[in-house]
Design an enzyme around this catalytic site. Structure first.
Site, PDB file in Angstrom:
ATOM      1  N   ASP A  22       0.829  -1.211   0.000  1.00 58.04           N
ATOM      2  CA  ASP A  22       0.000   0.000   0.000  1.00 58.04           C
ATOM      3  C   ASP A  22       0.865   1.264   0.000  1.00 58.04           C
ATOM      4  O   ASP A  22       1.993   1.257   0.494  1.00 58.04           O
ATOM      5  CB  ASP A  22      -0.932  -0.026   1.222  1.00 58.04           C
ATOM      6  CG  ASP A  22      -2.111   0.916   1.066  1.00 58.04           C
ATOM      7  OD1 ASP A  22      -2.346   1.414  -0.057  1.00 58.04           O
ATOM      8  OD2 ASP A  22      -2.812   1.158   2.077  1.00 58.04           O
ATOM      9  N   HIS A  39       2.393   3.279  -9.012  1.00 62.45           N
ATOM     10  CA  HIS A  39       2.221   1.852  -9.330  1.00 62.45           C
ATOM     11  C   HIS A  39       3.411   1.351 -10.135  1.00 62.45           C
ATOM     12  O   HIS A  39       3.924   0.264  -9.886  1.00 62.45           O
ATOM     13  CB  HIS A  39       0.921   1.621 -10.113  1.00 62.45           C
ATOM     14  CG  HIS A  39      -0.312   2.051  -9.369  1.00 62.45           C
ATOM     15  ND1 HIS A  39      -0.510   1.746  -8.035  1.00 62.45           N
ATOM     16  CD2 HIS A  39      -1.406   2.762  -9.762  1.00 62.45           C
ATOM     17  CE1 HIS A  39      -1.677   2.262  -7.652  1.00 62.45           C
ATOM     18  NE2 HIS A  39      -2.240   2.881  -8.673  1.00 62.45           N
ATOM     19  N   LEU A 133      10.438 -20.771  -4.933  1.00 59.54           N
ATOM     20  CA  LEU A 133       9.423 -19.882  -4.365  1.00 59.54           C
ATOM     21  C   LEU A 133       8.126 -19.916  -5.183  1.00 59.54           C
ATOM     22  O   LEU A 133       8.168 -19.904  -6.411  1.00 59.54           O
ATOM     23  CB  LEU A 133       9.976 -18.450  -4.370  1.00 59.54           C
ATOM     24  CG  LEU A 133       9.009 -17.334  -3.978  1.00 59.54           C
ATOM     25  CD1 LEU A 133       8.720 -17.364  -2.479  1.00 59.54           C
ATOM     26  CD2 LEU A 133       9.572 -15.964  -4.368  1.00 59.54           C
TER      27      LEU A 133
END
Ligand code: IPE
Ligand code: IPE
Ligand code: MG
Length: 248
Positions: A22, A39, A133
């Protein structure tokens, strides 16, 4: 002074870390720029934490990239975000493949533009055999959507006589969620100084350690992740027991 990385106990690395990324908009504003600039710069942070997580041997990294509620943002921002998402994922897929990273998504993909969903699916296909991962992107995700969907599927299975009320256990419920076959996160990080969960993984974080930082997402770097892990490792996880019981 030692770095946070050096302070990490390698024997107690969390298996699953989830992050609410955020603060992109506020960071862009601080820089005198448009929200989308935030972004775009958040992508660097995604790259950093993915690399750090893979290096540490973390098994699952779940990133909240776009919530069900984010569909209510101005159309310009939503379109720019969808575009950025799919372009970034496509550009990064070869690197993910090379680093043995498996890409997964959780969320209501049916709400995404068709083309975006298809291109995303291709990247998922390309990394599906990787064993390092698992990078889980929460896209068009919300916990209440996930639970609603799970209940619909359970009732459907009950109607088809594949499930009866007595079969329903916590494990069975977990298997109807988008996160099935993933362990619950041990650590949840939220950046940007907001102290809320915003409809993220409500079932899965029942006993997760929560970590909040003022750092805005586009400024989040490996060292910030290490700091969160060191903080997590300093906590005593009691799961309802007494301190004496868990330190035996
Ligand atoms: C997080 O940054 C990214 C998404 C929710 C897509 P925001 O866009 O929420 O940034 P702020 O919270 O307005 O600063
Ligand atoms: C949460 O951030 C969702 C993501 C990080 C994708 P928001 O910025 O949408 O959260 P609220 O609305 O401030 O709680
Ligand atoms: Mg926000």
């Amino acid at each position: 002074m030692s770095t946070y990385k050096e302070q990490i106990d390698k024997q107690r690395i969390p298996q699953h870390i989830a992050i609410i990324m955020d603060g992109n908009g506020r960071w862009a504003k601080k820089m005198g720029n448009q929200r989308i600039f935030g972004h775009q710069n958040g992508v660097t942070s995604v790259r950093e934490v993915t690399e750090a997580a893979a290096e540490l041997g973390i098994k699952f990294l779940t990133l909240y990239a776009f919530s069900t509620e984010n569909w209510n943002r101005p159309a310009d921002e939503v379109n720019a975000l969808m575009d950025l998402l799919v372009k970034t994922i496509e550009a990064e897929t070869p690197t993910l493949a090379k680093n043995n990273v498996r890409l997964l998504t959780i969320g209501d993909i049916t709400r995404m533009p068709n083309q975006t969903a298809q291109r995303l699916q291709q990247c998922i296909e390309q990394t599906k055999h990787n064993t390092g991962l698992s990078l889980v992107l929460a896209l068009s995700y919300s916990s209440r959507w996930e639970m609603t969907n799970a209940i619909q599927n359970m009732v459907q299975d009950a109607v088809n006589q594949k499930l009866s009320p007595n079969d329903i256990s916590e494990e069975v419920i977990a298997n109807y969620l988008a996160t099935k076959s993933m362990p619950d996160p041990e650590l949840l990080i939220r950046t940007s100084g907001e102290y809320r969960i915003s409809n993220f993984l409500l079932w899965q974080i029942a006993y997760t350690e929560l970590y909040f930082t003022e750092v805005l997402w586009p400024e989040f770097r490996k060292e910030d992740l290490y700091q969160a892990i060191v903080n997590y490792q300093s906590r005593e996880r009691r799961f309802g027991k007494t301190s004496e019981q868990v330190t035996q």
